[in-house]
Design a protein around this motif. Structure first.
Motif, PDB file in Angstrom:
ATOM      1  N   ALA A  49       0.823  -1.209   0.000  1.00  0.00           N
ATOM      2  CA  ALA A  49       0.000   0.000   0.000  1.00  0.00           C
ATOM      3  C   ALA A  49       0.853   1.254   0.000  1.00  0.00           C
ATOM      4  O   ALA A  49       0.504   2.261  -0.644  1.00  0.00           O
ATOM      5  CB  ALA A  49      -0.921  -0.011   1.217  1.00  0.00           C
ATOM      6  N   GLU A  50       1.982   1.220   0.689  1.00  0.00           N
ATOM      7  CA  GLU A  50       2.880   2.376   0.716  1.00  0.00           C
ATOM      8  C   GLU A  50       3.483   2.623  -0.662  1.00  0.00           C
ATOM      9  O   GLU A  50       3.590   3.768  -1.119  1.00  0.00           O
ATOM     10  CB  GLU A  50       3.972   2.152   1.754  1.00  0.00           C
ATOM     11  N   SER A  51       3.897   1.540  -1.351  1.00  0.00           N
ATOM     12  CA  SER A  51       4.450   1.671  -2.699  1.00  0.00           C
ATOM     13  C   SER A  51       3.395   2.213  -3.666  1.00  0.00           C
ATOM     14  O   SER A  51       3.677   3.102  -4.483  1.00  0.00           O
ATOM     15  CB  SER A  51       4.961   0.312  -3.179  1.00  0.00           C
ATOM     16  N   THR A  52       2.178   1.708  -3.554  1.00  0.00           N
ATOM     17  CA  THR A  52       1.096   2.192  -4.409  1.00  0.00           C
ATOM     18  C   THR A  52       0.798   3.658  -4.144  1.00  0.00           C
ATOM     19  O   THR A  52       0.526   4.434  -5.079  1.00  0.00           O
ATOM     20  CB  THR A  52      -0.175   1.346  -4.173  1.00  0.00           C
ATOM     21  N   LEU A  53       0.842   4.061  -2.873  1.00  0.00           N
ATOM     22  CA  LEU A  53       0.594   5.452  -2.523  1.00  0.00           C
ATOM     23  C   LEU A  53       1.642   6.372  -3.139  1.00  0.00           C
ATOM     24  O   LEU A  53       1.304   7.439  -3.673  1.00  0.00           O
ATOM     25  CB  LEU A  53       0.588   5.599  -1.004  1.00  0.00           C
ATOM     26  N   ASN A  54       2.900   5.986  -3.076  1.00  0.00           N
ATOM     27  CA  ASN A  54       3.953   6.815  -3.672  1.00  0.00           C
ATOM     28  C   ASN A  54       3.754   6.964  -5.170  1.00  0.00           C
ATOM     29  O   ASN A  54       3.930   8.053  -5.738  1.00  0.00           O
ATOM     30  CB  ASN A  54       5.322   6.206  -3.372  1.00  0.00           C
ATOM     31  N   THR A  55       3.375   5.875  -5.826  1.00  0.00           N
ATOM     32  CA  THR A  55       3.142   5.925  -7.274  1.00  0.00           C
ATOM     33  C   THR A  55       1.953   6.819  -7.601  1.00  0.00           C
ATOM     34  O   THR A  55       2.000   7.639  -8.532  1.00  0.00           O
ATOM     35  CB  THR A  55       2.892   4.507  -7.818  1.00  0.00           C
ATOM     36  N   ALA A  56       0.855   6.661  -6.811  1.00  0.00           N
ATOM     37  CA  ALA A  56      -0.338   7.471  -7.062  1.00  0.00           C
ATOM     38  C   ALA A  56      -0.074   8.943  -6.812  1.00  0.00           C
ATOM     39  O   ALA A  56      -0.605   9.816  -7.518  1.00  0.00           O
ATOM     40  CB  ALA A  56      -1.479   6.983  -6.177  1.00  0.00           C
ATOM     41  N   ARG A  57       0.749   9.274  -5.814  1.00  0.00           N
ATOM     42  CA  ARG A  57       1.058  10.670  -5.533  1.00  0.00           C
ATOM     43  C   ARG A  57       1.848  11.306  -6.679  1.00  0.00           C
ATOM     44  O   ARG A  57       1.564  12.447  -7.084  1.00  0.00           O
ATOM     45  CB  ARG A  57       1.843  10.757  -4.224  1.00  0.00           C
ATOM     46  N   LYS A  58       2.821  10.558  -7.202  1.00  0.00           N
ATOM     47  CA  LYS A  58       3.584  11.088  -8.337  1.00  0.00           C
ATOM     48  C   LYS A  58       2.682  11.284  -9.555  1.00  0.00           C
ATOM     49  O   LYS A  58       2.787  12.294 -10.261  1.00  0.00           O
ATOM     50  CB  LYS A  58       4.723  10.127  -8.677  1.00  0.00           C
ATOM     51  N   GLY A  59       1.793  10.307  -9.779  1.00  0.00           N
ATOM     52  CA  GLY A  59       0.892  10.438 -10.929  1.00  0.00           C
ATOM     53  C   GLY A  59      -0.031  11.637 -10.798  1.00  0.00           C
ATOM     54  O   GLY A  59      -0.302  12.338 -11.783  1.00  0.00           O
ATOM     55  N   TYR A  60      -0.538  11.894  -9.588  1.00  0.00           N
ATOM     56  CA  TYR A  60      -1.443  13.028  -9.388  1.00  0.00           C
ATOM     57  C   TYR A  60      -0.692  14.352  -9.559  1.00  0.00           C
ATOM     58  O   TYR A  60      -1.231  15.311 -10.123  1.00  0.00           O
ATOM     59  CB  TYR A  60      -2.079  12.950  -8.010  1.00  0.00           C
TER      60      TYR A  60
END
Length: 460
Positions: A396-407
């Motif tokens: 979940a932490e890895s997914t959050l970092n990816t989603a933050r960069k995408g946003y």
């Protein structure tokens, strides 16, 4: 007329001044009712230990049940009683029996005829006082009741400790859940704020004919959809905050600030030996104590077949008088006695009680075995659950970092017009979902740690 107007003005000014003073006093009173509290997890647990009503009730129930030992001890000690009485007789009392009638003696034979006669008996005032001391000299049942009461007292102490740990662990979970909902509320509030800013920016662009009406309407709908979600998240957070006040024994007017960073800390857990765990588990120790209790119960039921010897030491004072005198017609019996009771036959009732006690003992032994198996399974399952949730948190932490960069990239592209508001909304929803999944993953991991420590018999 002028004087009357001046008087009315003064009265009006006094009324206004009185109202202002009353308002200030009421405001100070209301403000004084509430107090501010800041809690981290350890501080909150300490407060619960001190002020939680359920803990206080459990402790009072434990103290109440442990008084059974005092009752058993009392049955071994001498029982001393005093009784005093007074009786006033308002009419004469007679006794009837055959007695020679000397008033009718035969002059020839000199014999007095025997006939039924009545004689006055009793006095107007009867005084009586009794003192009695009784002591069990031989009673195996009483001895076994004392032993069983001590074991029962130990069981009640373990039951209280187990319930206290359960209340504390639930309080920890409630604290973490409230922190979770605070983060969820802040996330929804921030999302609603960003959606509103995007809507205002889209509105400006639409008015300047830089974007289509569809993009403008999509931004508006996205913002309006975030408003009820933010309100619902705030309501859930405030409800949990009120529940924390109840658990911590605070007033409803008090305010609470929770201090918790809600960060993931991957800890290593060393599993102690199963014997060490069983020594700390109150539920398992209760099962062992219950076996001892049932063994004593078997002996207690068998003791019903044994004789019982009771000793008595008594003194009585009795006097009778037609006047108010305590020293007329006295009787002062002083006595010592023994009472031997030997059970002979109970119609099979007592034998049935012994058999039932043996069955309960056998059940308690099986319950201990079952408790040990359940503890082993519980520890094993929680170990696997912790390992799984560690991986879930990392993912979940890895997914959050990816989603933050995408946003962040989507915001830049939306600002330059490279992507539509619909695409930006998709990236925003992905970031929000990833953030929520990360928060819930940490919450589940922390709750599993609490359950795992409880399973090991720890109270951390």
């Amino acid at each position: 007329m002028k004087t009357a107007k001046i008087i009315r003005k003064e009265k009006g000014f006094k009324h206004i001044l009185f109202t202002l003073l009353l308002y200030c006093a009421a405001s100070q009173f209301l403000y004084a009712q509430g107090a501010d509290h800041k809690f981290n997890l350890d501080d909150f647990v300490a407060r619960v230990n001190q002020a939680n009503l359920q803990l206080k009730i459990s402790k009072a129930e434990k103290d109440f049940e442990q008084k059974a030992t005092n009752e058993a001890v009392a049955s071994l000690l001498p029982q001393v009683n005093f009784q005093g009485g007074y009786q006033r007789n308002f009419n004469e009392q007679y006794v009837y029996f055959e007695f020679p009638d000397f008033s009718n003696i035969d002059p020839e034979t000199g014999e007095a005829p025997v006939k039924m006669q009545k004689f006055a008996a009793g006095f107007k005032n009867d005084f009586q006082a009794n003192f009695l001391l009784q002591q069990n000299l031989l009673s195996f049942k009483t001895l076994y009741e004392l032993k069983s009461s001590r074991i029962y007292s130990d069981i009640e102490g373990l039951k209280y400790e187990n319930k206290a740990k359960e209340i504390i662990n639930n309080a920890k979970k409630m604290f973490l859940q409230t922190v979770l909902m605070e983060h969820v509320y802040e996330l929804n509030r921030l999302t609603e704020k960003n959606a509103k800013e995007n809507y205002l920016a889209a509105k400006n662009k639409y008015e300047n004919k830089l974007i289509s009406e569809m993009d403008f309407l999509q931004a508006k709908v996205h913002w309006e959809n975030q408003i009820p979600q933010a309100k619902q998240a705030k309501r859930n957070y405030l409800i949990l905050l009120c529940n924390l006040k109840i658990i911590a024994g605070l007033n409803a007017a008090d305010s609470i600030v929770l201090e918790n960073q809600y960060l993931f800390k991957n800890e290593s857990f060393q599993v102690p030996s199963i014997d060490a765990v069983l020594e700390k588990r109150e539920d398992y120790q209760m099962a062992i104590k219950n076996i001892d209790f049932q063994k004593i119960s078997v002996k207690k039921e068998k003791s019903e077949f044994l004789p019982v010897v009771t000793g008595q030491l008594g003194y009585s004072y009795m006097s009778n008088s037609d006047k108010w005198k305590f020293n007329e017609n006295e009787n002062k019996p002083f006595y010592v006695g023994l009472t031997l009771t030997i059970p002979i036959c109970s119609g099979g009732y007592q034998a049935t009680q012994v058999q039932k006690a043996k069955i309960r003992q056998h059940i308690s032994e099986m319950q201990r075995e079952d408790a040990e198996q359940q503890i082993r399974i519980e520890i094993s399952n929680l170990q696997m659950k912790l390992q799984e949730e560690v991986e879930i948190v990392k993912s979940a932490e890895s997914t959050l970092n990816t989603a933050r960069k995408g946003y962040e990239l989507a915001q830049k592209n939306a600002g330059s017009g490279l992507i539509s508001q619909l695409d930006l909304r998709k990236y925003s929803e992905d970031l929000k979902k990833a953030q929520l999944n990360f928060y819930y993953a940490i919450y589940n991991y922390e709750c599993s740690k609490i359950d795992y420590n409880k399973a090991l018999g720890n109270n951390k």
